[in-house]
Design a protein around this motif. Structure first.
Motif, PDB file in Angstrom:
ATOM      1  N   GLY A 263       2.499   4.457  -1.120  1.00 57.76           N
ATOM      2  CA  GLY A 263       2.054   5.418  -2.131  1.00 57.76           C
ATOM      3  C   GLY A 263       0.568   5.678  -2.086  1.00 57.76           C
ATOM      4  O   GLY A 263       0.045   6.547  -2.762  1.00 57.76           O
ATOM      5  N   VAL A 264      -0.154   4.943  -1.217  1.00 59.05           N
ATOM      6  CA  VAL A 264      -1.600   5.165  -1.099  1.00 59.05           C
ATOM      7  C   VAL A 264      -1.892   6.217  -0.040  1.00 59.05           C
ATOM      8  O   VAL A 264      -3.009   6.607   0.207  1.00 59.05           O
TER       9      VAL A 264
ATOM     10  N   LEU B  71       0.835  -1.213   0.000  1.00 60.16           N
ATOM     11  CA  LEU B  71       0.000   0.000   0.000  1.00 60.16           C
ATOM     12  C   LEU B  71       0.863   1.255   0.000  1.00 60.16           C
ATOM     13  O   LEU B  71       0.368   2.355   0.224  1.00 60.16           O
TER      14      LEU B  71
ATOM     15  N   PRO C  26      13.363  10.694   4.173  1.00 60.38           N
ATOM     16  CA  PRO C  26      12.010  10.254   3.833  1.00 60.38           C
ATOM     17  C   PRO C  26      10.959  10.649   4.866  1.00 60.38           C
ATOM     18  O   PRO C  26       9.818  10.920   4.522  1.00 60.38           O
TER      19      PRO C  26
ATOM     20  N   SER D 293       4.527  16.112  15.515  1.00 52.35           N
ATOM     21  CA  SER D 293       5.221  14.821  15.614  1.00 52.35           C
ATOM     22  C   SER D 293       6.459  15.005  16.488  1.00 52.35           C
ATOM     23  O   SER D 293       6.879  16.141  16.761  1.00 52.35           O
TER      24      SER D 293
ATOM     25  N   ASN E  16      10.176  14.194   4.259  1.00 54.67           N
ATOM     26  CA  ASN E  16       9.350  14.274   3.054  1.00 54.67           C
ATOM     27  C   ASN E  16       7.909  13.893   3.347  1.00 54.67           C
ATOM     28  O   ASN E  16       6.970  14.515   2.873  1.00 54.67           O
TER      29      ASN E  16
ATOM     30  N   SER F 113       9.783  13.180  15.631  1.00 55.08           N
ATOM     31  CA  SER F 113      10.203  12.240  14.588  1.00 55.08           C
ATOM     32  C   SER F 113      11.677  11.890  14.635  1.00 55.08           C
ATOM     33  O   SER F 113      12.509  12.752  14.932  1.00 55.08           O
TER      34      SER F 113
ATOM     35  N   GLN G 242       5.022  16.610   2.951  1.00 55.32           N
ATOM     36  CA  GLN G 242       3.949  16.321   1.988  1.00 55.32           C
ATOM     37  C   GLN G 242       2.587  16.523   2.659  1.00 55.32           C
ATOM     38  O   GLN G 242       1.630  16.980   2.032  1.00 55.32           O
TER      39      GLN G 242
END
Ligand SMILES: CC(=O)SCCNC(=O)CCNC(=O)[C@H](O)C(C)(C)COP(=O)(O)OP(=O)(O)OC[C@H]1O[C@@H](n2cnc3c(N)ncnc32)[C@H](O)[C@@H]1OP(=O)(O)O
Length: 504
Positions: free
Chosen positions: A307-308, A305, A429, A334, A432, A336, A436
């Protein structure tokens, strides 16, 4: 690649007998037909894989009958699923390659219809629209229908999620150079994005009263701060904590993505205070202690999954859930990890050393402080000493070194998060992901994760990505369209210190 023809011949014979074994294990084709034995390559040399693809992948119905064609019997989907499950890993690569290339779009028909469309440009609108619709339909790969049929049998959606995980692995590892595989992945991703649309997902709060198998999976899937034991898990779903997961009716009992939240007075700058071993379990009574929601772990459990964007949906949905439970809650952030910072830093140090620019990364004063703290012998170049320190984590045991290195590592980390890019987006990542979603890179925290794992991954540094609710949509658009990173003054200050002190 195997160049030796003898080796190739041996391997293909081995694979042939293995396939034969798979077919012997296949359940009898239901629907009254006699057991379909998949014979050895037939006279035409048609491979076993092509034989099964010819059986299970139906031709695309004609444009005129596209809405009227009955679906194939369920046994066809089951046959496809059983066959695929029985394949060895390298045979799956071959099979998916064949499926993508031989069961995709009929390119000849597409080019004929494209030509026809051009010819109709001078005709009336209705004719042009009809020609466009025919062309659009002809671009439907045959395997798309197969996937739709498979999704309707029990366990079919989970099967397709796992099949996409195989596709992603093939694409990442470049196990196949077949360009059609990318289309196959794109088609399956778009189907999965539809089937797992946020309106079809169920938000579940996980508590100590949740079924044991769910709690066991939450522990097993935790990818950020590994759960040590049942006591640890009980604390993560106990007072001043929340744990939420998205589930889907097609995959019962499977948490698809899991979010762990700490309810705190202010925005946390340290993970040990959240996941430390011996926190007391006082009851959640003091509402004044709950002004902030700290997302300290989010993990997707299904590789297929990817990219969903389930994580983004889950965070937004949990914010709404918490706002209804705590109407006064105003801070969402967050805490992180920064996976990859140390390896990036090691690469930077060796590059600087090779170029003889080691001294540029720190000011003279900082180098002096490091050397004093190190009592290093004059013979070792300072960059090598620094590389060794970062690699072993030894520096965390010396207060003097921590003081000397804090400004250096903080500005290097700020640059790594804010300045280092991959295709224009944040290289890290996790950065990102949150950028996003529209979060702001808000605060970089020194000594935020003093665990060996935290020191080894990111010199113990962590970062808060803050969700300013009225800014996330705009931040997300600016990031995705203009690659603009929303960052706080603290972060921008550290970045400008880096640009002044370290000449990259
Ligand atoms: C509180 C925290 O920030 S915890 C840190 C984040 N969690 C983790 O690192 C655990 C491992 N990662 C994961 O479980 C998932 O990748 C998630 C939950 C971060 C994102 O999953 P999804 O919501 O399904 O998003 P999706 O798969 O579309 O990926 C979105 C972005 O997440 C990031 N991402 C993807 N894979 C990973 C990964 N294995 N590790 C970290 N980040 C990842 C990427 O930046 C990706 O953007 P891209 O697709 O443009 O490269």
């Amino acid at each position: 690649m195997i160049s030796n023809p003898l080796t190739r011949a041996v391997r293909s014979r081995v694979r042939f007998w293995r396939h034969r074994a798979v077919f012997k294990a296949l359940p009898e084709a239901s629907g009254g037909g006699s057991r379909r034995w998949y014979s050895a390559p037939s006279r035409r040399g048609v491979s076993v894989m092509e034989e099964i693809l010819a059986r299970v992948v139906a031709p695309l119905p004609s444009y005129e009958t596209r809405d009227k064609s009955p679906p194939p019997p369920e046994s066809t989907s089951l046959e496809f699923m059983n066959y695929y499950r029985g394949l060895e890993k390298e045979d799956k690569v071959d099979f998916l390659s064949k499926l993508s290339q031989e069961c995709g779009v009929d390119h000849k028909t597409v080019s004929e219809l494209a030509t026809k469309l051009l010819d109709t440009q001078r005709r009336d609108q209705a004719t042009i629209l009809q020609a466009e619709d025919r062309l659009r339909y002809s671009l439907t790969p045959r395997y798309k229908q197969l996937f739709s049929h498979v999704s309707r049998v029990e366990g079919g959606v989970k099967f397709l999620v796992d099949l996409r995980a195989d596709l992603l692995e093939i694409l990442t590892s470049k196990a196949s150079e077949n360009p059609h595989i990318r289309d196959l992945n794109g088609t399956l991703k778009s189907l999965l994005s539809k089937w797992f649309a946020v309106g079809l997902l169920r938000l579940e709060r996980i508590t100590w009263q949740s079924p044991c198998e769910i709690l066991q999976k939450i522990s097993q899937y935790e990818a950020v701060h590994p759960v040590r034991n049942w006591t640890d898990l009980k604390r993560r779903v106990g007072p001043y904590r929340r744990c939420y997961a998205f589930t889907h009716a097609a995959m019962p009992g499977e948490p698809l993505v899991v979010l762990h939240v700490a309810l705190t007075e202010d925005i946390s700058d340290n993970i040990q205070s959240i996941v430390r071993e011996f926190a007391t379990l006082d009851a959640e009574e003091d509402i004044n202690k709950i002004n902030s929601a700290i997302f300290y772990s989010i993990s997707s459990t299904q590789a297929g999954l990817q990219g969903v964007e389930l994580g983004n949906y889950l965070i937004k949905r949990v914010v709404r859930e918490l706002q209804s439970e705590f109407p006064h809650m105003a801070q969402f952030s967050s805490l992180s990890p920064i996976p990859g910072f140390c390896s990036w830093l090691q690469g930077l140090l060796s590059q600087y050393r090779k170029e003889g620019r080691g001294a540029d990364l720190l000011s003279e004063q900082e180098w002096r402080e490091v050397e004093q703290a190190l009592d290093s012998d004059a013979g070792t170049p300072p960059v090598d000493s620094l590389r060794k320190l970062i690699a072993t984590g030894e520096w965390t045991r010396s207060e003097k070194l921590c003081l000397a290195l804090e400004p250096v590592l903080m500005r290097l980390c700020a640059w790594y998060l804010y300045g280092e890019k991959r295709r224009g987006f944040a290289l890290n990542p996790v950065a990102n992901f949150h950028l996003q979603n529209g979060a702001t890179m808000w605060r970089i925290n020194w000594r935020a994760d003093t665990s060996p794992r935290g020191v080894a991954n990111s010199c113990g540094i962590m970062v808060n990505y803050r969700y300013f609710l009225n800014e996330t949509t705009n931040n997300s658009v600016l990031y995705l369209q203009n690659k603009a990173v929303a960052a706080s003054q603290q972060v921008l200050g550290l970045v400008s210190q880096f640009q002044k002190n370290s000449k990259l």
